[in-house]
Scaffold this motif. Structure first.
Motif, PDB file in Angstrom:
ATOM      1  N   ARG A   1       0.850  -1.207  -0.108  1.00  0.00           N
ATOM      2  CA  ARG A   1      -0.004   0.032  -0.008  1.00  0.00           C
ATOM      3  C   ARG A   1       0.858   1.262   0.018  1.00  0.00           C
ATOM      4  N   THR A   2       2.137   1.081   0.754  1.00  0.00           N
ATOM      5  CA  THR A   2       3.014   2.511   0.828  1.00  0.00           C
ATOM      6  C   THR A   2       3.415   2.701  -0.787  1.00  0.00           C
TER       7      THR A   2
ATOM      8  N   ASN B   1       0.589   3.960  -2.920  1.00  0.00           N
ATOM      9  CA  ASN B   1       0.066   5.476  -2.392  1.00  0.00           C
ATOM     10  C   ASN B   1       1.273   6.351  -2.584  1.00  0.00           C
ATOM     11  N   SER B   2       2.262   6.039  -1.429  1.00  0.00           N
ATOM     12  CA  SER B   2       3.128   7.431  -1.291  1.00  0.00           C
ATOM     13  C   SER B   2       4.084   7.517  -2.320  1.00  0.00           C
TER      14      SER B   2
ATOM     15  N   ARG C   1     -10.109  -1.122   4.260  1.00  0.00           N
ATOM     16  CA  ARG C   1      -9.991  -0.324   2.661  1.00  0.00           C
ATOM     17  C   ARG C   1     -11.314  -0.476   1.808  1.00  0.00           C
TER      18      ARG C   1
ATOM     19  N   ARG D   1       0.332   8.942   6.147  1.00  0.00           N
ATOM     20  CA  ARG D   1      -0.640   8.229   5.400  1.00  0.00           C
ATOM     21  C   ARG D   1      -0.658   6.813   5.939  1.00  0.00           C
TER      22      ARG D   1
ATOM     23  N   ASN E   1      -3.818   4.662   7.005  1.00  0.00           N
ATOM     24  CA  ASN E   1      -4.351   3.515   5.976  1.00  0.00           C
ATOM     25  C   ASN E   1      -3.914   2.315   6.752  1.00  0.00           C
TER      26      ASN E   1
ATOM     27  N   ARG F   1      -3.174  12.029  -4.455  1.00  0.00           N
ATOM     28  CA  ARG F   1      -4.157  11.773  -3.776  1.00  0.00           C
ATOM     29  C   ARG F   1      -5.069  12.527  -3.994  1.00  0.00           C
TER      30      ARG F   1
ATOM     31  N   LYS G   1      -6.810  11.923  -7.354  1.00  0.00           N
ATOM     32  CA  LYS G   1      -7.446  10.628  -7.375  1.00  0.00           C
ATOM     33  C   LYS G   1      -8.796  10.712  -6.684  1.00  0.00           C
TER      34      LYS G   1
END
Lengths: 427, 427
Positions: free
Chosen positions: A139-140, A143-144, A315, B139, B143, B315, B318
């Protein structure tokens, strides 16, 4: 939000307690309760046993009982192996249910196909727990690192082998003793091949490649070398030269494409990965934006894995409410290009056995020089008078040079290449 | 998607290059181009200079030019300080624009108010770069820890002080030399108070508290102790007893609530945080699900900070497309409860100076025993014959006991409490 579990082993049976422990936080975040309704087990006997043990869920033995239940929105697959997991997941996705799984083998081999099916049915397929159970690395990356470009990934992603190597490095244990202890502690299976030969790490590396580099590589395209050949002499030389030996999964991108392999690796003792001990895992990234970063945590275990599974469930519930369920877990996709061997450059450590007689060392230097490989550090340990073992760290060479050196040494009767391991440089 | 920048310093001027470098990936992920249109600078002279230097953006000197521009969806605030940043951000949010900022001081003091304003206007307010620029910790907490409960957070979240302490520990530098070098290298400002006294870390800890514990604490509720009092004797004792001294921000939750402080801390040399060197940052978490985990990366710098800012922008783009812009960056909120002093237990290191004469050591032991503080490790270094310095590590005591011990020692003429630092235990 009702959930069905496929399988009720370590992780599955840990999930209900985790949901209960986090009830307050989950309720605050989701404005909704998450509850397990049906659990698929393999036989009526097993179901009867679990009911008798006081478990309140509806234990079923056929997948149809779950597929045809419209109240179930999320299916959590925790059976492992390829079949019937693959069929069940496909059926669940086709039935419009979102799926969470930790099945790395299945995903590494058939992830693309399953992801397509999820997209087609506008449902989610999440699998954070498939790589390094207690590290939210996928997920990191999704996303990041959306705003960044990863150029190299180094991962300690197999806890069993890292436990063994930690004992071998820090307490001088032999490989045999380390393996027996790992088996005794339940870290290694009776057939430890997948862990010690780097095969488990290969599957995880295949998944990391998708998220970090946007490229699909199949496990068969990933070179792997295991830890059983590591000798105490290697451990001693590593210690003396200021290195730690770890089983490292690496993916690097060069101009021609990516190169991935799992191999025992010399890491400088000051490298952040060098301090990852025991069964812990870590993923270290070099990227053009962030520079160096590392994500460290438990590699496996009931609670960490169940926590990652539950994070995926959370999520999905959020996405369900936002009506954005159809979003792919990983949206970064590029055409796969594999690197040219001549472009992948690394330092290497070689351990060479040779008769302990005058002129041998000179000949060894000549052999290396002939293929343009130059020495950076050399350590000849005191031998038994007959045979000597020479440890060599060379300057950067390509995969092509490495192959010629290996061929060249194999032809020489009085030089025996015991081991060669990649050497990672200081940052 | 058009962006306006408020301020064009180090981070702001790095953003365009980063967007360009990642164009291919961003286009694939977003199906949309991100472009900077207007940039707010403080004077017409500055604007003219930047235009002349060939920068293609529309440099403006009044915020209205941005607020009234309906083509701009995202405002990135990189001016720092409280005002006029606070007014501009409030105006942007009220005008229906989403905001990205790295302004930790502003967020620690007025974050709740700004967040409410964002919610009311159904726009986003993101600030990943405000804590540990190159670590996506906020984040990740929002999350991946949605399914977990953090019980303790330890952070090395000030690069300047960590650089200085690394040099003091590893190379025996004095505090003075370390500070002068940090200033020379541009890591420390001419007035280094915020960095060396732990104030910068306090602001970051306040933000981490919201994400990790769901509780708002104001910077004034966070105890802080700086590094200027650390002596070479402390460094030597730490080294000899197997510890590393770091400036650590800690938040721990006990049954009565949370306790937060920034202080020089003894970390076991084998602790993952002990290997965080130089200007690097890391956040270490204990949680009921994941167990131990750590997130490591650059603490500041143009590229890491700009990358985190860009991740926030991605983000937002999105969320804009998914029409879920109004979601709060952090949805975990609980009523703030501060821990009772008697419930916060830690080991401590004490460095006590005393006349080097018979019976003094016995009296010291009696003093500690009187407040129920027992010794775990003691190291008396060879003194100058007149004064001796005794290093003591005690078993766990409460904040209340610590305060009584401090009072007691202050009353004794012939004992001088030079320093006391928290000691973190081995995992």
């Amino acid at each position: 939000m009702k959930i069905a579990l496929l399988g009720f082993g370590t992780v599955g049976s840990g999930l209900p307690a985790l949901i209960a422990d986090n009830q307050e936080k989950l309720a605050a975040l989701l404005d909704e309760t998450i509850s397990i309704s049906k659990v698929l087990v393999r036989s009526e006997e097993k179901a009867a046993q679990l009911r008798q043990a006081g478990h309140p869920w509806d234990f079923v033995t056929s997948i149809e009982a779950i597929l045809n239940d419209d109240t179930i929105s999320i299916v959590v697959e925790l059976m492992g192996r390829i079949e019937p997991a693959k069929t069940y997941i496909s059926q669940a996705l086709a039935a419009g249910k979102s799926v969470v799984t930790a099945n790395k083998d299945l995903l590494a081999l058939h992830g693309a196909e399953l992801q397509k099916l999820a997209q087609k049915n506008k449902v989610a397929l999440y699998y954070e727990a498939a790589v390094a159970g207690g590290i939210p690395i996928l997920r990191t990356l999704a996303n990041s690192f959306a705003s960044d470009k990863v150029t190299r990934l180094l991962g300690i992603i197999n806890g069993t082998s890292n436990f063994m190597l930690t004992k071998m490095m820090e307490e001088g244990w032999t490989y045999k003793k380390a393996l027996e202890t790992a088996q005794l502690l339940g870290y290694a299976e009776s057939d430890p091949t997948n862990d010690v030969e780097g095969i488990d790490a290969v599957y995880k590396l295949a998944l990391l490649s998708e998220f970090a580099f946007g490229m699909t590589i199949s496990p068969s395209q990933i070179k792997h070398q295991g830890i059983p050949t590591i000798q105490q002499a290697d451990v001693e030389i590593a210690n003396q030269l200021g290195y730690v030996i770890k089983l490292v999964g690496e993916i690097v991108e060069v101009s021609s494409g990516i190169f991935a392999e799992v191999s025992p690796t010399f890491l400088p003792a000051s490298h952040p990965l060098a301090s990852v001990k025991g069964v812990m895992n870590a993923v270290y990234l070099d990227s053009i934006g962030m520079g160096a970063s590392m994500f460290y945590g438990a590699g496996a275990g009931q609670n960490p894995t169940a926590t990652s599974v539950l994070a995926d469930i959370v999520r999905i519930v959020k996405r369900f409410k936002e009506q954005t369920l159809g979003k792919s877990f990983n949206e970064y996709k590029r055409a796969t290009r594999l690197a040219e061997s001549s472009e992948v450059l690394n330092k290497y450590y070689f351990s060479v056995e040779t008769p302990d007689s005058t002129g041998q060392f000179l000949r060894l230097v000549q052999l290396f020089t002939a293929v343009n490989v130059s020495f950076e550090q050399v350590l000849q340990q005191k031998g038994d008078g007959q045979r000597a073992v020479v440890g060599i760290i060379c300057h950067k060479i390509s995969q092509t040079q490495l192959a010629s050196l290996e061929t060249k040494l194999a032809k020489e009767d009085d030089f025996n290449l015991l081991n060669y391991f990649k050497v990672v440089e200081e940052n």
